[in-house]
Each structure stands twice: as C-alpha cells, then as structure tokens.
Design an enzyme around this catalytic site. Sequence first.
Site, PDB file in Angstrom:
ATOM      1  N   ASN A 196       0.984  -1.193  -0.009  1.00 45.27           N
ATOM      2  CA  ASN A 196      -0.083   0.051  -0.047  1.00 45.27           C
ATOM      3  C   ASN A 196       0.859   1.316  -0.178  1.00 45.27           C
ATOM      4  O   ASN A 196       0.353   2.206  -0.399  1.00 45.27           O
ATOM      5  CB  ASN A 196      -0.956  -0.129   1.107  1.00 45.27           C
ATOM      6  N   GLN A 228      -4.674  -4.209  -2.246  1.00 41.29           N
ATOM      7  CA  GLN A 228      -4.351  -2.954  -3.019  1.00 41.29           C
ATOM      8  C   GLN A 228      -4.302  -3.675  -4.399  1.00 41.29           C
ATOM      9  O   GLN A 228      -3.909  -3.121  -5.729  1.00 41.29           O
ATOM     10  CB  GLN A 228      -2.770  -2.425  -2.950  1.00 41.29           C
ATOM     11  N   SER A 256     -10.791  -5.174   0.321  1.00 41.98           N
ATOM     12  CA  SER A 256     -11.246  -4.107   0.967  1.00 41.98           C
ATOM     13  C   SER A 256     -11.947  -3.320   0.045  1.00 41.98           C
ATOM     14  O   SER A 256     -11.635  -2.819  -1.189  1.00 41.98           O
ATOM     15  CB  SER A 256     -10.565  -3.403   1.941  1.00 41.98           C
ATOM     16  N   HIS A 264     -13.511  -0.139   0.190  1.00 39.96           N
ATOM     17  CA  HIS A 264     -13.019   1.322  -0.138  1.00 39.96           C
ATOM     18  C   HIS A 264     -11.862   1.372  -0.645  1.00 39.96           C
ATOM     19  O   HIS A 264     -11.709   2.723  -0.921  1.00 39.96           O
ATOM     20  CB  HIS A 264     -13.234   1.861   1.202  1.00 39.96           C
ATOM     21  N   THR A 282     -26.626  -9.443  10.442  1.00 35.92           N
ATOM     22  CA  THR A 282     -27.243  -9.156   9.291  1.00 35.92           C
ATOM     23  C   THR A 282     -26.099  -8.803   8.424  1.00 35.92           C
ATOM     24  O   THR A 282     -25.381  -7.684   8.736  1.00 35.92           O
ATOM     25  CB  THR A 282     -28.480  -8.332   9.725  1.00 35.92           C
ATOM     26  N   CYS A 292      -2.980   5.089   7.858  1.00 37.86           N
ATOM     27  CA  CYS A 292      -3.238   4.873   9.453  1.00 37.86           C
ATOM     28  C   CYS A 292      -2.054   5.260  10.176  1.00 37.86           C
ATOM     29  O   CYS A 292      -2.369   5.493  11.251  1.00 37.86           O
ATOM     30  CB  CYS A 292      -3.108   3.192   9.502  1.00 37.86           C
TER      31      CYS A 292
HETATM   32  N1  PLP Z   1      -4.202  -4.162   3.838  1.00 40.48           N
HETATM   33  C1  PLP Z   1      -3.805  -3.292   3.241  1.00 40.48           C
HETATM   34  C2  PLP Z   1      -2.876  -3.586   2.130  1.00 40.48           C
HETATM   35  C3  PLP Z   1      -4.197  -2.071   3.287  1.00 40.48           C
HETATM   36  O1  PLP Z   1      -3.843  -1.064   2.381  1.00 40.48           O
HETATM   37  C4  PLP Z   1      -5.317  -1.780   3.995  1.00 40.48           C
HETATM   38  C5  PLP Z   1      -6.076  -0.430   4.434  1.00 40.48           C
HETATM   39  O2  PLP Z   1      -5.122   0.605   4.550  1.00 40.48           O
HETATM   40  C6  PLP Z   1      -5.959  -2.795   5.062  1.00 40.48           C
HETATM   41  C7  PLP Z   1      -5.187  -4.001   4.765  1.00 40.48           C
HETATM   42  C8  PLP Z   1      -6.835  -2.781   5.729  1.00 40.48           C
HETATM   43  O3  PLP Z   1      -8.030  -2.739   5.225  1.00 40.48           O
HETATM   44  P1  PLP Z   1      -9.457  -2.088   5.897  1.00 40.48           P
HETATM   45  O4  PLP Z   1      -9.497  -0.587   5.814  1.00 40.48           O
HETATM   46  O5  PLP Z   1     -10.485  -2.441   4.790  1.00 40.48           O
HETATM   47  O6  PLP Z   1      -9.631  -2.751   7.109  1.00 40.48           O
END
Ligand code: PLP
Length: 521
Positions: free
Chosen positions: A157, A185, A205, A207, A243, A332
């Site tokens: 990421n 990613q 994921s 989003h 749910t 993060c």
């Molecule tokens: N793994 C990677 C490579 C990510 O980029 C992210 C998000 O920052 C995650 C895991 C965590 O994903 P989520 O926000 O859906 O918990």
Amino acid sequence: MDIYLDANATTPVLPVAAQAALAAMAEDFGNPSSVHSTGLKARALIDGVRERARRIVGAGAGRLLFTSGATEGIQTAVLSALSAVRSRADLAGARWLLYGATEHKAVPEALRHWNALLGLGLEVRAIPVDTQGRHDLAFLREHAPGAGLVCTMAANNETGVVSDLAGIAAALENVAAFWMVDCVQALGKLPLALAATRIDYAPFSGHKLYAPKGIGLLYVRADAPFTPLMAGGGQEDSLRSGTENMAGIAGLGAVLAALEDGGTFRNHAELSAFRLQLLDALREALPGLVLNAPLETTLPTTLNFAVPGLPSRLLQDLFDAGGVRVSGGSACSAAKAAPSFVLQAMQLPDWQAAGAVRLSIGPAADAVMVREACARIRACGEALRRHGPQHGALCEDPGALDATLSGDCRSVLGEQLADFLAHQPGLVVVDVREPYEHALPLPDQFSGLEVHAVPMNCLASAAPAWVASGRPLLFFCRSGGRSRQAAQALAAMGHEQSWTLAGGLALLPQPASAVDPALYV
Ligand code: PLP
C-alpha cells in the site's frame, strides 16, 4: 477544488455505487434472511454480487464471504489458520508465524493477537525484503518448513511494490503452512485467479476500489480450514454471522459490475502512462527527486518518492496548499511523524524513509484529472522555487511569539465565513502558513480581501502594529492549529478583535460550482 491523489488510502464512492447503496437502504431494504418477497429480493442481490465477485477473483470452488473490510478478513484468516495449527498433527512442529516485513500493520498485529489468545506461543517473525521491497525468498525457503502460517501481500500500500507470488508459491511447495495473501491493493489493478494458486486466504477491501467503507471480501480456498470470527444467526452459510451490510454489498456490486463491464476503469498501460505524466511533472517541480521503489515492479497507480532536503511534511503541506492531496505513507500512520517502517524494511537511507511522499491514483483516474494534477504539481514546484525554505524567513526580525501567551480568542467556522466577512469592515486577514504555501492560490472566499502573508515566526514583529491599529484580525492556516495560537497570542496582547478560522482551509466549504466529480477519482 481537490485533486485527490491518495487512492491507496481510500477512494471516493463511484456514483453508480452510491446509487446502488442508496437503493439498498431506501427501496430494496429487505433482510436477506426473510422469506417474504422483500427478503428474497435482498437475497438475490447478495447472491448476484457474490457470483460476480467469485468470477473476478477467480474463486473456483473456494468460499467467498462478505466482511466489514480487510482488517476483519485478516482476523478471520489468521484465526482460522491458527485454530488449525493448534489441532493438526501435520503442523504440530510449527515454530513460527511468518509475515512480510512490509505488510500492513493489521497482519502482524493479528498474528500476535491470535497467537497470544489461542495460547500457541509461536514466534512471530518478519520475512525480510530486499531494497526493492521484494520478499527474501531464500529466507522463506529456509523458514517455511517450520511455519504454521505465512502472510504476504499481493501489492504494498505504501510503495505499490508487487510481490513475486509465483516465487513465494515455489518457496512454499511441499510446505504444510497455510498461506494468506492480502489482496487489498490488487483488486482492479492486477489479474486475479485465486483458485489456480496455492493461496488459502485472501482478504479484500471495498473502499480501496470505489465502494463504501465497511464492506470487504474474504476468499477461502475450498479445503482450507475455517473458524468463524462471529457466531450468531448463521448468515453467510454460518461463516460470518450478523445481518449483512446490504448497502455496502450493493455498492461493491456496482463497482464489480463496472469492473466486469469495462469502460469505467483504465487498464495497466493507460494507468502506466498517467503515472509517467505525473512523474514528469514531479521531476520538473522537485529536482533531485528519488523514487523509493522502481517503476518496473510497482503498481502503475503508485509513486513513492523523497526529495533531498525537503521533509515529507513540508511536501504534503505544499501539495495541500496547491489543492493536491497526497500522503506521507499509509493513512493509518500519517498522524505519527515516525519514518515509514516499510521503507526502513527496504533499508533505504533514513532521509528517504523520513522524507517519503506517496502519490496514488485509482484505476478510474482520467486524463482530465491527471492533466490538472500535473499543472498543480508544477505550480507547487514554482512556489517552492520562489519561496521555499532556502529563502529563509521574510521578516527582518524573526522571533516567535511568546508561546505562553494564550488569551481567549474567538473562532469563525468555515460555513459562517461569508457572513462573518460581510460584517467586519476594516478586517485584516492573516495567512500564517509558510511562504511557499502563501504563494499558491487561495480559495475564492478570500478574493477581494486584504490578506497579509505572515508566517508564524514573523508574527512577533507584525503584532504590535496590529494591536495599535485596533483593526479586526482573522488568522487562518491549513488546519486551524497555528492560527488559533496566533489569535490567542494577539488576544493576550490586548487585541480584542482577534479571530481564528476554526479547522483552517481544510474545513472551508467548497462552492458547489467548484466540485467536479471527475477530478476526485
Ligand atoms: N491491507 C492493506 C494492504 C491495506 O492497504 C489496508 C488499508 O489500509 C488494509 C489491509 C486494511 O483494510 P480495511 O481498511 O478494509 O480494514
């Protein structure tokens, strides 16, 4: 108007996905477990989205369940694998749990958490990476036979480094350990055919690919062990009770439909061309720029770089002032000033790890957005050349305002600004950001006003004249922190008409006419 170049952190929701999510909340709002027609409609929607997702990731005979996102998918995979390690004879000799040194923090943290909770007492060890961010396959070959679970990622990421999954698979041949690959990613950017691989678990994921936050997928190989993270009503074939998040599933379904149907997302070659355009603009704006990972082995949507002598935070603030949103690494850890652990694991020099800036586009990026991004990046470079730190402070008598001065200042909210400005004749607006930020265009709300550009370290010389004039003052900065300090100090010096723009430029509403959704993707 924002140019959003932080797609690896998150993406805007595709308009068709937002519509689908809204319809799932307002019209087709049924509970898929209900047996009446409203429920049956919801069930059909879930089944349809799952089928589509199965095709896209190449799930074959494997299972595919909806989760709240990748962090939950990772927990579920780790819990499943570790529960099996505890009970299976062929894994009785396992000594460690392996993860790539550049994994998202969710992976090592989940390994430690479940290892402790299940009382396994295994050693959690990082697989080193080379200077290009690729896993050390010799280390893996040596340690895999003693592993209970191996966790790697499809693409990183922060750097966009694409892992050598075939090489990892070869290193895991004849090894009993389970294998999880974080595919967050990769979705929409790399081809996926999971069932054709040895991968046991693969979290995704929504989003990160234009679906709403709070929805994800977990692929589980047909014969991989499974332990539910959540028990309850038996939804998702008892793999994950609770749910279902129907709005999220509907939104994700619309994105996956766009992915299958074509037209919305750019292919690898198109994205690579966009990235080169952006890199050209960056190189022009920031001479000396060094890439932190090579183009050849990274996603065509990610650039991670550093510039000698320019801290990451300075560059992020500069770009922000120029209307371009980038990040210093992963979102993060953006609030922490620590150098990137990913770049440290790649053994990059300290200045590169501490000065890293990540620029990432999503696969829905288009030529108009990229052109505008390049123009703004060049404008940022120009501002830096003319007013960068090498020029020093602009005041003759630099000296910080007394930090102990903290009177009560008044604040104005962004949404009240127009009204406030209309009722403050003689107002002086003071931009307390750095000179290179001053040099970039201000939002429309400030046009026609008397704006003084006075960075924080020059305020001490300017303040007495302001106090003497008694004219009302409105301080602003990027996020509202510095301007509050400045307004408080002026108030403590006896200036009664001293205001701060709460939340800074970041919270200033954008005029509706300036919002062009095309520039957000
Ligand atoms: N793994 C990677 C490579 C990510 O980029 C992210 C998000 O920052 C995650 C895991 C965590 O994903 P989520 O926000 O859906 O918990």
